[in-house]
Each structure stands twice: as C-alpha cells, then as structure tokens.
Design an enzyme around this catalytic site. Structure first.
Site, mmCIF file in Angstrom:
data_model
loop_
_atom_site.group_PDB
_atom_site.id
_atom_site.type_symbol
_atom_site.label_atom_id
_atom_site.label_comp_id
_atom_site.label_asym_id
_atom_site.label_seq_id
_atom_site.Cartn_x
_atom_site.Cartn_y
_atom_site.Cartn_z
ATOM 1 C CE LYS A 147 -3.684 -2.328 2.287
ATOM 2 N NZ LYS A 147 -4.240 -2.859 3.689
ATOM 3 C CD GLN A 193 -2.839 -4.795 6.950
ATOM 4 O OE1 GLN A 193 -2.660 -3.618 6.286
ATOM 5 N NE2 GLN A 193 -3.471 -5.871 6.686
ATOM 6 C CG ASP A 219 -9.280 -0.248 4.700
ATOM 7 O OD1 ASP A 219 -8.944 -0.323 3.381
ATOM 8 O OD2 ASP A 219 -8.666 -0.914 5.411
#
Ligand code: NAP
Length: 293
Positions: free
Chosen positions: A54, A98, A121
């Site tokens: 990412k 995460q 997200d």
C-alpha cells in the site's frame, strides 16, 4: 470461450494513472499532497507485506506515505493514542489500521475511532451506515473496485437482477448496497440460501464472494450474464476463484479472471479514496459531500 474478459489489471492501471494525475492537479492548486497513514502493530509478516504494498502504491501516485509501526507488545491505549493523533493531524488524509492486531489490542474497536472522512478503507461502522443509508461517504475498496469494473464495461445495472453470493462486511454486504444504489434489483445469498443455483440463474450480474474454490458451476450462469468473481482460493492448481471459470465463460457475456480480475482493483480504489478524502478535506463543508462521489 464465448465471454469477453474483464481485465482488472488494465483497469486498475488506468485508475492509478487517473489518481496520479488527480494528485498532481490537487497539488498544483496549492494543496499539500494527500497523506496516507498506515498503522501496523506487531510483526505479522503477511500484514507487513500488505502495508508495504500500500505504501509503495501510494508513493507511485504522489501520495505521501506515513508508515507507523508499533511493537508486538504495544498496548491498546498506545494504538488508540496514535489513532487519535492521526485523526486530528491535517497532513493525514486517510488512515488504515492493518488487521489483525495482537491479542491485547482490540482492532475492531479501534477501527471505529477512524473518522469517516479519513476512513479510506470504508469499513468502519459509521462508513457502513452512511452507505446503507445511501449518503455520501468513502466506500470499501474491493466492492467499489467491482463497481468500477462494471462501469468501465458499461454493464447496465438499472433494473437489472444482481445476485451477490456472500454477505461479509468486507465484500458482499457493501457491494449489495452499492448495486442497490445503482438501481439494480439485488439478492444477497449466503450459506443458508435454499437452491442457490436457481437464484444464481436469475442473475444478469452474478457476483461470487465466498472463498470456496469453483463452487459456482457454469450451468448456474444465465446466458449473457456478467460474472464477477471476487474469490481468491489457493489450491494445488494455483489461485482459483469461486466460479468454475471455463464453464461460466461458455455462457457469460463478460467475466473476470482469477487472478487479474477484481484483485488488482482493491489498492487502486484505496488510492482513489485517499485522493477523494484529501479533496473533501480541502473543500468547504458544503462541497465536501460532492467531493466524495
Ligand atoms: P467471508 O467473510 O468468509 O464471507 C464469506 C461469505 O460466503 C459468507 O457470507 C458466507 O455465508 C458465504 N458462504 C459460505 N459458504 C457458502 C455456501 N456454501 N453457499 C453460499 N454462501 C456461502 O469472506 P470475504 O472476506 O467476503 O471474502 C470472500 C472471498 O473474496 C475470499 O475468497 C477472499 O479471499 C476474497 N477477497 C478478495 C479480495 C480481493 O480480490 N481484493 C478482497 C476481499 C476478499 P454466511 O454469512 O452464511 O456464513
């Protein structure tokens, strides 16, 4: 094979190039570059690989990566303090925690601390609620990647029968909401659905998001349908989807391969979300809602 392939790799590449141009334009307007903060707690090697990919993808499009790492024994309170700091920081457009986190850190509870305007997200309860109510907000990356594949192939959704197999918070549920927002008639299937084959055969757009190798045989596909296979399953034959690709491709009009279909879209949409979040933060409150869509 009768179906045309939906090339997710090429479409993801195009989305990334658009985001790169969008970031350059945003900066040329006098704004600081969008910033993506990733928070990794502990030393899980798979998580470290995800975060690194990412960060690398962000750098390629001009998004500033803010890579925060906490040790395996970090406390819940330490992670919470960092998330609160990032939530308040102006240079941070988007925040990713995460998952999974080590046992002493309640990752799910902490995710809810990410404010909706930085939730790139799109998975916090607040973002899920905004989507469920059809209000502007940042959308989860894999489902919005699927919508982008459908949009680029001009798949008609208005009034179409869409069947989503799988109802996870990550994929099935938000995707059903996005299809509904696009005016499809949506059916969501799951492990208790009776006669799944009969339901699938009705679908103009059939999406599989289950995680069971080739569980959808070709004869469940309505001739001329669009088939989107979100599944990624590691088998002795390599990576396969939830759909029997060869059988389905005989009947479908459009189909995604696995790999190279939905997979590459997720990070591309994360980058787009980060740019949308930066634009919304720079806009007036009235313009911000529009900037998200
Ligand atoms: P998940 O949380 O395990 O959810 C799976 C869903 O499938 C559940 O709703 C489950 O129903 C349903 N299901 C299980 N067995 C079924 C059956 N026999 N018939 C009908 N439905 C059944 O999985 P997920 O996170 O949504 O992921 C789904 C797949 O997508 C996985 O292969 C994953 O690796 C892949 N994925 C890919 C990407 C990407 O390409 N970027 C991103 C995310 C996920 P119940 O709710 O009744 O249990």
């Amino acid at each position: 094979m009768a179906a045309r392939l939906i090339d997710g790799k090429a479409i993801a590449h195009a989305v990334r190039a658009e985001v790169k141009r969008g970031v350059a334009e945003f900066v040329a307007q006098g704004n600081p570059p969008p910033g993506l903060a990733t928070v990794l707690v502990g030393d899980d090697p798979a998580s470290a690989v995800y975060v690194a990919s990412k960060q690398k993808a962000s750098a390629e499009v001009g998004i500033v990566g803010l890579d925060h790492r906490l040790s395996q024994d970090a406390t819940h309170e330490e992670v919470e303090a960092l998330l609160r700091e990032l939530a308040a920081a102006q240079r941070v457009s988007g925040i990713l925690l995460q998952l999974p986190t080590p046992r002493q850190v309640d990752g799910q509870a902490l995710t809810a601390l990410i404010p909706p305007d930085k939730d790139v997200d799109g998975l916090t309860p607040m973002s899920a609620g905004l989507l469920a109510q059809g209000r502007p907000g940042l959308r989860p990356c894999t489902p919005s990647g699927v919508m982008e594949l459908l949009r680029r192939h001009e798949v008609p959704l208005e009034g179409a029968e869409a069947v989503v197999v799988g109802r996870s918070d990550l994929v099935g549920r938000p995707l059903a909401a996005l299809l509904l927002a696009a005016n499809a008639t949506v059916t969501v299937c799951h492990s208790r659905t009776r006669d799944l084959g009969a339901v699938c055969r009705r679908a103009d757009v059939l999406v599989a998001a289950v995680g069971r190798p080739r569980m959808i045989p070709g004869d469940w596909v309505k001739p001329g349908a669009t088939v989107i296979d979100v599944g990624v399953n590691r088998t002795d034959d390599g990576l396969v989807g939830d759909v029997d690709f060869e059988g389905a491709a005989e009947r479908a009009r459009l189909i995604t391969p696995v790999p190279g279909g939905v997979g590459p879209m997720t990070i591309a949409m994360l980058l787009r979300n980060t740019l949308l979040a930066a634009r919304a933060a720079a806009a007036s409150p009235v313009e911000a809602g529009a900037a998200w869509n």
